[in-house]
Write a protein that holds these residues in place. Structure first.
Motif, PDB file in Angstrom:
ATOM      1  N   VAL A 354       0.838  -1.207   0.000  1.00  0.00           N
ATOM      2  CA  VAL A 354       0.000   0.000   0.000  1.00  0.00           C
ATOM      3  C   VAL A 354       0.871   1.254   0.000  1.00  0.00           C
ATOM      4  O   VAL A 354       0.648   2.195  -0.774  1.00  0.00           O
ATOM      5  N   LEU A 357       2.627   1.706  -3.397  1.00  0.00           N
ATOM      6  CA  LEU A 357       1.712   2.187  -4.441  1.00  0.00           C
ATOM      7  C   LEU A 357       1.377   3.661  -4.235  1.00  0.00           C
ATOM      8  O   LEU A 357       1.248   4.421  -5.210  1.00  0.00           O
ATOM      9  N   ASP A 358       1.230   4.069  -2.979  1.00  0.00           N
ATOM     10  CA  ASP A 358       0.992   5.492  -2.683  1.00  0.00           C
ATOM     11  C   ASP A 358       2.149   6.353  -3.193  1.00  0.00           C
ATOM     12  O   ASP A 358       1.935   7.466  -3.689  1.00  0.00           O
ATOM     13  N   TYR A 361       2.133   6.125  -7.558  1.00  0.00           N
ATOM     14  CA  TYR A 361       1.080   6.644  -8.437  1.00  0.00           C
ATOM     15  C   TYR A 361       1.259   8.096  -8.883  1.00  0.00           C
ATOM     16  O   TYR A 361       1.072   8.406 -10.067  1.00  0.00           O
ATOM     17  N   THR A 371      -2.888  -4.506  -9.563  1.00  0.00           N
ATOM     18  CA  THR A 371      -3.554  -5.484  -8.693  1.00  0.00           C
ATOM     19  C   THR A 371      -2.475  -6.257  -7.942  1.00  0.00           C
ATOM     20  O   THR A 371      -1.515  -6.737  -8.560  1.00  0.00           O
ATOM     21  N   ILE A 389      -5.283  -6.469  -3.118  1.00  0.00           N
ATOM     22  CA  ILE A 389      -5.435  -5.015  -3.277  1.00  0.00           C
ATOM     23  C   ILE A 389      -5.683  -4.704  -4.757  1.00  0.00           C
ATOM     24  O   ILE A 389      -4.954  -5.190  -5.629  1.00  0.00           O
ATOM     25  N   THR A 390      -6.706  -3.906  -5.029  1.00  0.00           N
ATOM     26  CA  THR A 390      -6.976  -3.427  -6.384  1.00  0.00           C
ATOM     27  C   THR A 390      -6.821  -1.909  -6.386  1.00  0.00           C
ATOM     28  O   THR A 390      -7.428  -1.221  -5.565  1.00  0.00           O
ATOM     29  N   THR A 391      -5.993  -1.409  -7.292  1.00  0.00           N
ATOM     30  CA  THR A 391      -5.734   0.040  -7.381  1.00  0.00           C
ATOM     31  C   THR A 391      -6.094   0.528  -8.778  1.00  0.00           C
ATOM     32  O   THR A 391      -5.586  -0.006  -9.767  1.00  0.00           O
ATOM     33  N   ASP A 392      -6.978   1.530  -8.888  1.00  0.00           N
ATOM     34  CA  ASP A 392      -7.403   2.018 -10.206  1.00  0.00           C
ATOM     35  C   ASP A 392      -6.467   3.117 -10.709  1.00  0.00           C
ATOM     36  O   ASP A 392      -5.436   3.422 -10.084  1.00  0.00           O
ATOM     37  N   GLY A 395      -5.342   5.925  -8.372  1.00  0.00           N
ATOM     38  CA  GLY A 395      -4.629   5.575  -7.143  1.00  0.00           C
ATOM     39  C   GLY A 395      -5.554   5.146  -6.025  1.00  0.00           C
ATOM     40  O   GLY A 395      -5.102   4.810  -4.925  1.00  0.00           O
ATOM     41  N   GLN A 396      -6.876   5.128  -6.298  1.00  0.00           N
ATOM     42  CA  GLN A 396      -7.853   4.691  -5.293  1.00  0.00           C
ATOM     43  C   GLN A 396      -7.703   3.186  -5.075  1.00  0.00           C
ATOM     44  O   GLN A 396      -7.706   2.403  -6.018  1.00  0.00           O
ATOM     45  N   LYS A 397      -7.597   2.776  -3.819  1.00  0.00           N
ATOM     46  CA  LYS A 397      -7.346   1.370  -3.511  1.00  0.00           C
ATOM     47  C   LYS A 397      -8.547   0.705  -2.840  1.00  0.00           C
ATOM     48  O   LYS A 397      -9.224   1.316  -2.016  1.00  0.00           O
TER      49      LYS A 397
END
Length: 525
Positions: A354, A357-358, A361, A371, A389-392, A395-397
């Motif tokens: 997490v 990814l933060d 992005y 994903t 974890i799915t991230t669009d 950046g929304q997880k």
């Protein structure tokens, strides 16, 4: 390279649009040009032989530990092991034994207090003993294992009892490996194991049980720096104790068990005077039965909670816990600790993902979605991938507490994820024009622990700076995950670099990502 790794390397090298004749020419070129010298062949054979020998010895040591641990308690008594080993190779053997014991206790300071050997500590102890003799260390180790195997005997009845109990303990671990980051199934597996043993070996007496874990006492520190929170229990106790807390200044023996690091057994609660009764159905003087509280130890033998059992609801009022039962409950504690910390490790790895990814992005607008999967163990290739974890593209997880499970035979379009898992190498693919980069997170033996499935949409590759930032993120995420896995080993205490690591708890594993990022920055300056 293993076969899957070689195939994946070639697949990445040739790409998707290469013609069959070109592949044939490449294959012919490799066959023609690849040469191995006699020295390389000898080194390869020696390496394979060494790896085979190490694997065989590991199997023998595990079998020896299981045979010796006839009560399935998950540990061996140190003094009992020393007593048997003291007859190995006479005076020289005793000298080697004492030196090895001193070194082992130096490596594991808690050993002097608890006097218990875990499977890992047992293996290290034998390796230390073998290293103290002159001559071939491997040969000494083999002789040592052979000596112990013939020295340790157990009756057929004990063997049957321990094999049944060992299966119940293994079931706890299996549940942990297939529950994502959810502890509830593990709690239920522990209670089930206790009930199964009581029915098979405990004269069907009625028991109640609970698990309580230590927490920092933030609301009322004047009652003690830590408290015990009851996180699981048998159904009969749920209305009285579930989610309740016990403080140090309250009646009870749980904190005494924690401080001593050993089980405390009260055969007759009505005569004790310092038992905390949560149920108010009867007066305290009318309550009868036995109470047993066992500390829960982590891999470093630090206490993180307790397992409690009692017979207060047994109608005979004379039921007691026998020695073989108490020993098995110690095994339950050991199995629960492994399961609990396995799930904590997965939570920490996901926290790193997490945080990574933060960081990524804002720097990589070309990435469409990411994903994150964790590998769920199985036999051979019958493992599963759990979507965690799915991230669009914003950046929304979405974090899946109950993970979505992918099986190979049901997900042909996602076969690239399984190829990535098998080879533990980066895998590139395109599905209906959408390009994917599957990147593995490795465990300490370089097997695949998890996967980042990175979609870059219609782009065949990322712009240079975004590619550089992605590589940096993946490098730091892997370093942080390796640190988390190292911390779970018995022989390694956590290395703390940033002040934030000292003042936060295990749930803030994401700080590790920033620590490695900062360390790399310092090295570059």
């Amino acid at each position: 390279l293993t076969l899957p790794q070689f195939v994946q390397l070639m697949d990445n090298f040739v790409g998707e649009d290469i013609s069959v004749p070109t592949v044939k020419r490449l294959t012919a070129f490799i066959k023609r040009e690849y040469k191995q010298t006699e020295e390389e062949k000898i080194k390869q054979r020696e390496r394979v032989h060494r790896m085979s020998h190490v694997a065989q010895r590991k199997h023998l040591l595990e079998a020896l530990f299981e045979k010796w641990d006839s009560k399935a308690c998950g540990s061996l008594d140190l003094e009992e092991v020393i007593a048997v080993l003291s007859t190995f190779k006479g005076h020289k053997g005793k000298e080697a034994l004492m030196k090895a014991k001193e070194e082992l206790c130096s490596r594991y300071p808690q050993l002097s207090k608890v006097g218990k050997l875990s499977p890992k500590a047992f293996q290290i102890f034998l390796e230390l003993i073998a290293s103290k003799f002159t001559g071939n260390e491997d040969e000494t180790m083999d002789n040592l294992v052979s000596f112990l195997t013939t020295s340790v005997e157990q009756s057929h009845i004990k063997s049957l009892q321990s094999s049944a109990r060992r299966k119940w303990l293994q079931d706890i671990q299996k549940v942990a490996e297939t529950s994502g980051t959810n502890m509830e199934p593990v709690y239920k597996a522990v209670i089930k194991a206790l009930y199964q043993d009581m029915e098979a070996h405990g004269n069907n007496k009625t028991i109640s049980a609970y698990i309580a874990l230590l927490e920092e006492n933030q609301l009322s520190p004047e009652q003690g720096q830590v408290l015990l929170r009851y996180v699981a229990c048998t159904a009969d106790n749920a209305p009285y104790i579930l989610n309740r807390v016990l403080h140090r200044d309250m009646k009870g023996i749980s904190f005494a068990a924690i401080d001593q690091g050993k089980p405390i057994y009260v055969p007759r609660v009505q005569h004790h005077g310092n038992i905390h009764f949560w149920s108010s159905d009867d007066h305290e003087e009318e309550k009868k039965g036995s109470l047993l509280v066992l500390p829960l130890h982590d891999a470093h033998w630090r206490v993180f909670g307790v397992l409690g059992l009692d017979t207060l609801r047994d109608q005979s009022h004379t039921s007691i816990f026998l020695t073989h039962e108490i020993t098995f409950y110690e095994g339950v504690c050991h199995a629960f600790s492994k399961a609990y910390h396995h799930i904590c490790m997965r939570e920490n790895v996901l926290q790193v993902a997490v945080t990574a990814l933060d960081w990524l992005y804002p720097r990589t607008p070309s990435i469409h979605a990411v994903t994150t999967y964790m590998v769920e163990p199985g036999t051979d290739k019958n493992y599963a991938l759990c979507k965690m974890i799915t991230t669009d593209n914003t950046g929304q997880k979405e974090i899946h507490r109950s993970p979505i499970v992918l099986l190979r035979e049901e997900n042909l379009l996602r076969d690239y994820l399984f190829k990535c898992t098998d080879s533990s190498e980066v895998t590139l693919t395109s599905i209906y024009g959408e390009h994917h980069i599957a990147v593995p997170l490795h465990d300490l033996s370089r097997q695949t622990l998890g996967i980042f499935d990175i979609s870059i949409s219609q782009h065949k590759k990322l712009p240079p700076q975004e590619q550089k930032d992605l590589q940096k993120m993946l490098k730091m995420a892997q370093a942080a995950c390796s640190e988390i896995l190292q911390r779970s080993l018995e022989e390694r205490e956590p290395t703390q670099v940033l002040e934030a690591e000292r003042v936060t708890n295990v749930r803030h594993a994401g700080i590790l990502f920033h620590r490695f990022m900062l360390q790399e920055l310092r090295e570059c300056v």
